[in-house]
Write a protein that holds these residues in place. Structure first.
Motif, PDB file in Angstrom:
ATOM      1  N   MET A 256      31.111  30.460  27.933  1.00 54.02           N
ATOM      2  CA  MET A 256      30.918  29.422  26.929  1.00 54.02           C
ATOM      3  C   MET A 256      30.270  30.032  25.682  1.00 54.02           C
ATOM      4  SD  MET A 256      32.086  26.500  27.888  1.00 54.02           S
ATOM      5  CE  MET A 256      32.613  25.669  29.389  1.00 54.02           C
ATOM      6  N   GLY A 257      30.677  29.561  24.530  1.00 53.96           N
ATOM      7  CA  GLY A 257      30.160  30.083  23.267  1.00 53.96           C
ATOM      8  C   GLY A 257      30.964  31.233  22.705  1.00 53.96           C
ATOM      9  N   MET A 258      31.903  31.772  23.490  1.00 52.92           N
ATOM     10  CA  MET A 258      32.758  32.861  22.985  1.00 52.92           C
ATOM     11  C   MET A 258      33.527  32.387  21.760  1.00 52.92           C
ATOM     12  SD  MET A 258      35.921  34.769  24.940  1.00 52.92           S
ATOM     13  CE  MET A 258      37.067  33.410  24.611  1.00 52.92           C
ATOM     14  N   ARG A 259      33.627  33.273  20.772  1.00 49.08           N
ATOM     15  CA  ARG A 259      34.299  32.918  19.517  1.00 49.08           C
ATOM     16  C   ARG A 259      35.518  33.812  19.318  1.00 49.08           C
ATOM     17  NH1 ARG A 259      30.444  31.320  14.516  1.00 49.08           N
ATOM     18  NH2 ARG A 259      31.970  30.574  13.010  1.00 49.08           N
ATOM     19  N   VAL A 260      36.620  33.198  19.003  1.00 52.42           N
ATOM     20  CA  VAL A 260      37.844  33.951  18.739  1.00 52.42           C
ATOM     21  C   VAL A 260      38.329  33.628  17.334  1.00 52.42           C
ATOM     22  CG1 VAL A 260      38.474  33.896  21.181  1.00 52.42           C
ATOM     23  CG2 VAL A 260      39.430  32.185  19.634  1.00 52.42           C
ATOM     24  N   ARG A 261      39.151  34.513  16.800  1.00 50.02           N
ATOM     25  CA  ARG A 261      39.732  34.270  15.476  1.00 50.02           C
ATOM     26  C   ARG A 261      41.199  34.687  15.497  1.00 50.02           C
ATOM     27  NH1 ARG A 261      36.275  39.094  13.017  1.00 50.02           N
ATOM     28  NH2 ARG A 261      37.507  40.843  13.797  1.00 50.02           N
ATOM     29  N   LEU A 262      41.947  34.160  14.560  1.00 49.41           N
ATOM     30  CA  LEU A 262      43.333  34.568  14.362  1.00 49.41           C
ATOM     31  C   LEU A 262      43.329  35.923  13.669  1.00 49.41           C
ATOM     32  CD1 LEU A 262      46.313  33.660  14.634  1.00 49.41           C
ATOM     33  CD2 LEU A 262      46.087  32.633  12.358  1.00 49.41           C
ATOM     34  N   LYS A 263      44.177  36.820  14.137  1.00 49.30           N
ATOM     35  CA  LYS A 263      44.189  38.173  13.589  1.00 49.30           C
ATOM     36  C   LYS A 263      44.514  38.168  12.095  1.00 49.30           C
ATOM     37  CE  LYS A 263      45.391  40.417  17.972  1.00 49.30           C
ATOM     38  NZ  LYS A 263      46.409  41.183  18.733  1.00 49.30           N
ATOM     39  N   LYS A 264      43.858  39.066  11.380  1.00 50.08           N
ATOM     40  CA  LYS A 264      43.966  39.117   9.923  1.00 50.08           C
ATOM     41  C   LYS A 264      45.394  39.280   9.445  1.00 50.08           C
ATOM     42  CE  LYS A 264      42.148  41.676   5.939  1.00 50.08           C
ATOM     43  NZ  LYS A 264      41.244  42.783   5.506  1.00 50.08           N
ATOM     44  N   GLU A 265      46.191  40.074  10.165  1.00 49.45           N
ATOM     45  CA  GLU A 265      47.546  40.380   9.714  1.00 49.45           C
ATOM     46  C   GLU A 265      48.549  39.283  10.062  1.00 49.45           C
ATOM     47  OE1 GLU A 265      46.944  42.390  13.770  1.00 49.45           O
ATOM     48  OE2 GLU A 265      45.799  42.053  11.911  1.00 49.45           O
ATOM     49  N   TYR A 266      48.121  38.259  10.766  1.00 53.25           N
ATOM     50  CA  TYR A 266      49.069  37.211  11.175  1.00 53.25           C
ATOM     51  C   TYR A 266      49.545  36.430   9.950  1.00 53.25           C
ATOM     52  CZ  TYR A 266      51.269  33.640  14.024  1.00 53.25           C
ATOM     53  OH  TYR A 266      52.197  32.800  14.613  1.00 53.25           O
ATOM     54  N   ASP A 267      50.860  36.293   9.799  1.00 51.54           N
ATOM     55  CA  ASP A 267      51.455  35.628   8.640  1.00 51.54           C
ATOM     56  C   ASP A 267      51.467  34.117   8.845  1.00 51.54           C
ATOM     57  OD1 ASP A 267      52.866  34.865   6.406  1.00 51.54           O
ATOM     58  OD2 ASP A 267      54.786  35.696   7.076  1.00 51.54           O
ATOM     59  N   VAL A 268      50.669  33.397   8.045  1.00 52.64           N
ATOM     60  CA  VAL A 268      50.622  31.939   8.165  1.00 52.64           C
ATOM     61  C   VAL A 268      51.516  31.242   7.145  1.00 52.64           C
ATOM     62  CG1 VAL A 268      48.257  32.097   9.019  1.00 52.64           C
ATOM     63  CG2 VAL A 268      48.658  31.611   6.595  1.00 52.64           C
ATOM     64  N   SER A 269      52.134  31.998   6.254  1.00 51.65           N
ATOM     65  CA  SER A 269      52.891  31.400   5.158  1.00 51.65           C
ATOM     66  C   SER A 269      54.143  30.656   5.618  1.00 51.65           C
ATOM     67  CB  SER A 269      53.286  32.472   4.138  1.00 51.65           C
ATOM     68  OG  SER A 269      54.178  33.413   4.715  1.00 51.65           O
ATOM     69  N   ARG A 270      54.620  30.940   6.841  1.00 45.95           N
ATOM     70  CA  ARG A 270      55.842  30.303   7.330  1.00 45.95           C
ATOM     71  C   ARG A 270      55.572  28.967   8.017  1.00 45.95           C
ATOM     72  NH1 ARG A 270      56.401  32.688  12.825  1.00 45.95           N
ATOM     73  NH2 ARG A 270      54.594  34.011  13.172  1.00 45.95           N
ATOM     74  N   TYR A 271      54.324  28.523   7.993  1.00 47.72           N
ATOM     75  CA  TYR A 271      53.955  27.274   8.645  1.00 47.72           C
ATOM     76  C   TYR A 271      53.870  26.123   7.648  1.00 47.72           C
ATOM     77  CZ  TYR A 271      52.866  29.739  12.974  1.00 47.72           C
ATOM     78  OH  TYR A 271      52.958  30.476  14.124  1.00 47.72           O
ATOM     79  N   PRO A 272      54.002  24.871   8.115  1.00 51.52           N
ATOM     80  CA  PRO A 272      53.774  23.715   7.240  1.00 51.52           C
ATOM     81  C   PRO A 272      52.388  23.772   6.617  1.00 51.52           C
ATOM     82  CG  PRO A 272      54.753  23.018   9.324  1.00 51.52           C
ATOM     83  CD  PRO A 272      54.392  24.464   9.486  1.00 51.52           C
ATOM     84  N   ALA A 273      52.247  23.159   5.445  1.00 52.42           N
ATOM     85  CA  ALA A 273      51.006  23.272   4.675  1.00 52.42           C
ATOM     86  C   ALA A 273      49.775  22.845   5.472  1.00 52.42           C
ATOM     87  CB  ALA A 273      51.117  22.447   3.396  1.00 52.42           C
ATOM     88  N   HIS A 274      49.870  21.744   6.208  1.00 53.87           N
ATOM     89  CA  HIS A 274      48.704  21.267   6.948  1.00 53.87           C
ATOM     90  C   HIS A 274      48.328  22.210   8.084  1.00 53.87           C
ATOM     91  CE1 HIS A 274      49.232  16.811   5.530  1.00 53.87           C
ATOM     92  NE2 HIS A 274      48.852  17.629   4.569  1.00 53.87           N
ATOM     93  N   VAL A 275      49.317  22.809   8.705  1.00 55.93           N
ATOM     94  CA  VAL A 275      49.031  23.777   9.770  1.00 55.93           C
ATOM     95  C   VAL A 275      48.406  25.035   9.171  1.00 55.93           C
ATOM     96  CG1 VAL A 275      50.034  25.170  11.619  1.00 55.93           C
ATOM     97  CG2 VAL A 275      50.870  22.853  11.215  1.00 55.93           C
TER      98      VAL A 275
END
Length: 333
Positions: A256-275
């Protein structure tokens, strides 16, 4: 701060109020008061109300600190694999589940809201006692007939305090029963005592971590970490968590309390604006493991305006696209 525009009546825009009728003056006064509250960052009242840019917890609080520059934990790959590297990220909130919006609801009340008795049934020694300012019609997670976690969250906007209940049931006399409770001052950072749960297994507040429609669609930015769950956790917790909820000792299971993040190089531009708003927050602030539940489930507040089909695109993100940031001291007993 982004505020809702208020259109004033034509007679006011033209600069004359001498001929206004009493009901017109009352309307003008109400509109002016609404505009002033929004401009001052005062939250609205009611279920899942807008906060109008009000800061939840100090900027230095764990929920509000950036982690995009933090190092990766040495056990990141093993823990991600154990949860499910190929499992999708999922949102546990939306506009339509069995005919109604779903997620963890909250209600904003004023400082004059009447406080009612709270009977704590399961963890009284780790709970904050009542009375709490819970309205009789306060929304409960899953609805009043549900048999799940039944979280109930109340934000007192005038005293800027948060009241959270786990498995909350009305007692039939105006009060409430709950397995556990917690109270937080939203203007300060103060950890619960070591080993204490809250309305969440990890002993953390729930409300500051929710994805809210106001942030995503209006502010177009989330400036805090998110809350997530996994099915199996370790008998351990790391800051900012204060409590574990497992008997399993496997070191590859997440504490519990572990923190994760999305990798820096992951391309989010192909997702809908709200996502994209959510995914950018996952890169900058990450998400904190707060409870046992579905794997990679992100918590949010219900809202009829969510587009469930659009938000479903977040499932294209897999566990392997995330990484665990370096964890602090671990408590195992």
């Amino acid at each position: 701060m982004k505020t809702r525009a208020t259109t004033l009546p034509a007679f006011h825009r033209h600069g004359s109020t001498r001929r206004l009728k009493p009901q017109s003056l009352a309307l003008l006064t109400a509109l002016s008061a609404t505009a002033a509250l929004a401009a001052a960052g005062t939250p609205d009242l009611g279920p899942n109300a807008r906060l109008n840019g009000k800061q939840v917890l100090p900027p230095t609080d764990s929920w509000n600190t950036r982690i995009d520059g933090e190092p990766v934990d040495p056990k990141s790959a093993a823990i991600i694999a154990r949860i499910g590297a190929e499992l999708p990220l999922r949102q546990d909130f939306g506009s339509n589940w069995e005919g109604r919006p779903f997620g963890i609801p909250y209600v904003v009340v004023g400082g004059t809201q009447r406080k009612v008795p709270i009977v704590i049934t399961a963890y009284p020694e780790q709970s904050d006692p009542g009375p709490f300012p819970v309205p009789p019609d306060a929304p409960v997670e899953g609805g009043l007939k549900s048999d799940g976690d039944r979280h109930l969250l109340v934000v007192d906007r005038d005293n800027w305090r948060l009241y959270e209940l786990f498995r909350a049931f009305p007692d039939g006399s105006g009060g409430w029963k709950a397995d556990s409770t917690a109270v937080f001052d939203l203007g300060k950072t103060k950890d619960r005592p070591a080993g204490w749960t809250s309305a969440d297994a990890a002993g953390l507040p729930i409300f500051p971590a929710l994805v809210r429609y106001e942030e995503v669609a209006e502010q177009k930015e989330i400036r805090h970490a998110l809350r997530f769950t996994v099915r199996r956790t370790r008998r351990a917790y790391v800051p900012p968590a204060r409590h574990f909820a497992s008997r399993l000792m496997d070191e590859d299971l997440p504490p519990m309390g572990m923190r994760v993040r999305l990798k820096k190089e992951y391309d989010v531009s192909r997702y809908p604006a709200h996502v994209q708003v959510i995914l950018k927050a996952l890169k900058t602030y990450g998400m904190i493991l707060a409870d046992n539940g579905g794997d990679w489930m992100i918590s949010g507040a219900p809202d009829a305006r969510w587009n469930d089909d659009e938000m479903g695109a977040i499932k294209r993100v897999k566990g392997k696209d995330l990484e665990v940031i370096r964890m602090g001291p671990m408590t195992t007993r």
